[in-house]
Design an enzyme around this catalytic site. Structure first.
Site, PDB file in Angstrom:
ATOM      1  N   HIS A 286       0.823  -1.212   0.000  1.00 49.69           N
ATOM      2  CA  HIS A 286       0.000   0.000   0.000  1.00 49.69           C
ATOM      3  C   HIS A 286       0.861   1.267   0.000  1.00 49.69           C
ATOM      4  O   HIS A 286       1.792   1.411   0.794  1.00 49.69           O
ATOM      5  CB  HIS A 286      -0.891  -0.017   1.244  1.00 49.69           C
TER       6      HIS A 286
ATOM      7  N   VAL B  92       1.421  -1.857   5.600  1.00 50.44           N
ATOM      8  CA  VAL B  92       2.367  -1.792   4.490  1.00 50.44           C
ATOM      9  C   VAL B  92       1.999  -2.756   3.364  1.00 50.44           C
ATOM     10  O   VAL B  92       2.694  -2.817   2.346  1.00 50.44           O
ATOM     11  CB  VAL B  92       3.804  -2.096   4.962  1.00 50.44           C
ATOM     12  N   GLU B  93       0.900  -3.492   3.551  1.00 45.30           N
ATOM     13  CA  GLU B  93       0.516  -4.458   2.517  1.00 45.30           C
ATOM     14  C   GLU B  93      -0.811  -4.050   1.861  1.00 45.30           C
ATOM     15  O   GLU B  93      -0.826  -3.265   0.920  1.00 45.30           O
ATOM     16  CB  GLU B  93       0.469  -5.869   3.101  1.00 45.30           C
ATOM     17  N   MET B  94      -1.949  -4.539   2.400  1.00 41.07           N
ATOM     18  CA  MET B  94      -3.230  -4.217   1.783  1.00 41.07           C
ATOM     19  C   MET B  94      -3.984  -3.125   2.534  1.00 41.07           C
ATOM     20  O   MET B  94      -4.940  -2.542   2.015  1.00 41.07           O
ATOM     21  CB  MET B  94      -4.066  -5.491   1.650  1.00 41.07           C
TER      22      MET B  94
ATOM     23  N   ALA C 253      -2.427  -5.431   7.293  1.00 45.81           N
ATOM     24  CA  ALA C 253      -1.114  -4.817   7.486  1.00 45.81           C
ATOM     25  C   ALA C 253      -1.029  -3.498   6.725  1.00 45.81           C
ATOM     26  O   ALA C 253      -1.312  -3.432   5.534  1.00 45.81           O
ATOM     27  CB  ALA C 253      -0.021  -5.765   7.012  1.00 45.81           C
TER      28      ALA C 253
END
Length: 350
Positions: free
Chosen positions: A94, A136-138, A134
């Site tokens: 993201h 930093v992810e989705m 998360a």
């Protein structure tokens, strides 16, 4: 026909018999440590697998709207076209943020005792919830995922078909269970499996030699079982700690989960199936050459200095773990409606 004519034939028969016995002995030794992949989808705990649930999980696996930005899906970091991972040192998520660790392959992950490098998720269903939330992810929330799913009538119908006993089947738990059901089908039978099942010609002579070296050198002490790893935890640097370029000092591995000093720099043994197509290697993703990875493992974990020939043989054997990925037909996903939450690129502060 005289004796001199029959002797070569007899000698050849003895040689072939000895080779057969040697192959049988090696296979018997290997079967003490490994098992071939099953021919059917394995059962998973507390989640009966059905065709409807697999189809739903497949749609969710490929749907980028499960992320807050509408950009990232499970397949973004676990690309089924590239070995079930993303072939990056660490994943990009993201807001183009960089994740902390290398993405493991999703192929055959159902056989791992626990998920993630530190084993913090007990199974694939629990793992599926992690990246979604998360930052930093989705970067999504369970509530927004459920709202997104409920906004599309087709998803409502698919959840009802997948969880027919539930009055309100569209839930974050069921979202994760559906993905788990689909991921349980991602098995990749390889030449090594055919060899374990009795086909002497399934592996090359060098691959067989590599298997012998793999056993003799002690690699099998950590990389065993059906997935050749994925079920036990070991210090990275059991004999000799690698440098910070391979083992970053800031990532203490399983210690973050257990808060036990003995678990500092302890990681789950990587499963080795499809390892030849999932570079880069280790949780840091800092090593791109499989030969180098084998050399680091030999010196750091076993205290062994393998010859160039031995390393080459092991790398050849690891190539025999590259399997056939199931055919994947990209799913046609439900269309958004006026009620579907709009994408957001806002960076979460954790």
């Amino acid at each position: 026909m005289d004796f001199q004519q029959t002797l070569p034939v007899t000698a050849l028969a003895l040689v072939l018999g000895a080779q057969t016995a040697t192959a049988q002995d090696l296979r018997a030794d290997a079967l003490d440590f490994f098992a071939a992949l099953p021919s059917t989808t394995p059962a998973v705990s507390d989640n009966p697998i059905t065709d409807d649930k697999i189809a739903l999980g497949k749609a969710l696996f490929f749907d980028p709207r499960m992320s807050a930005s509408g950009v990232f899906s499970c397949n973004s970091c676990h690309n089924l076209a590239t070995g079930g991972d993303d072939n990056l040192e660490t994943s990009i998520g993201h807001g183009w943020q960089k994740g902390p660790r290398n993405a493991p392959t999703v192929l055959n992950a159902v056989f791992n005792e626990a998920q993630f490098w530190d084993g913090r998720a007990a199974d694939l269903a629990e793992q599926a919830k992690g990246p979604v939330q998360a930052g930093v992810e989705m970067a999504n929330t369970p509530e927004n995922v459920v709202a997104t799913l409920n906004s599309m009538p087709a998803y409502q119908d698919w959840f009802k078909a997948s969880f027919p006993e539930e009055a309100d089947p569209v839930s974050f738990d069921n979202f994760a269970k559906a993905i788990e059901a689909y991921e349980a089908t991602l098995l990749t039978p390889a030449p090594f499996d055919a060899w374990l099942n009795g086909d002497d010609n399934a592996m090359t002579e060098q691959q067989v030699a590599g298997l012998e070296t793999f056993l003799d050198a002690g690699c099998v002490s950590c990389h065993n079982g059906i997935n050749l790893g994925g079920h036990s935890y070991y210090p990275f640097g059991l004999i000799e700690k690698p440098g910070a370029d391979v083992l970053p000092e800031g990532d203490k591995g399983r210690f973050v989960v257990t808060e036990t000093v003995d678990d500092e720099y302890v990681f789950r043994a990587a499963p080795l199936r499809n390892i030849a197509v999932t570079a880069p290697y280790f949780h840091s993703g800092k090593v791109w050459d499989l030969r180098v990875a084998v050399e680091i493992m030999a010196s750091s974990q076993l205290g062994a200095e393998l010859t160039g020939e031995e390393v080459g043989d092991i790398v050849a054997f690891l190539g025999a773990l590259t399997g056939d990925v199931p055919d994947v037909v990209y799913p046609i996903l439900p269309a958004e409606t006026a009620a579907t939450p709009r994408p957001s690129g806002e960076i979460m502060v954790e």
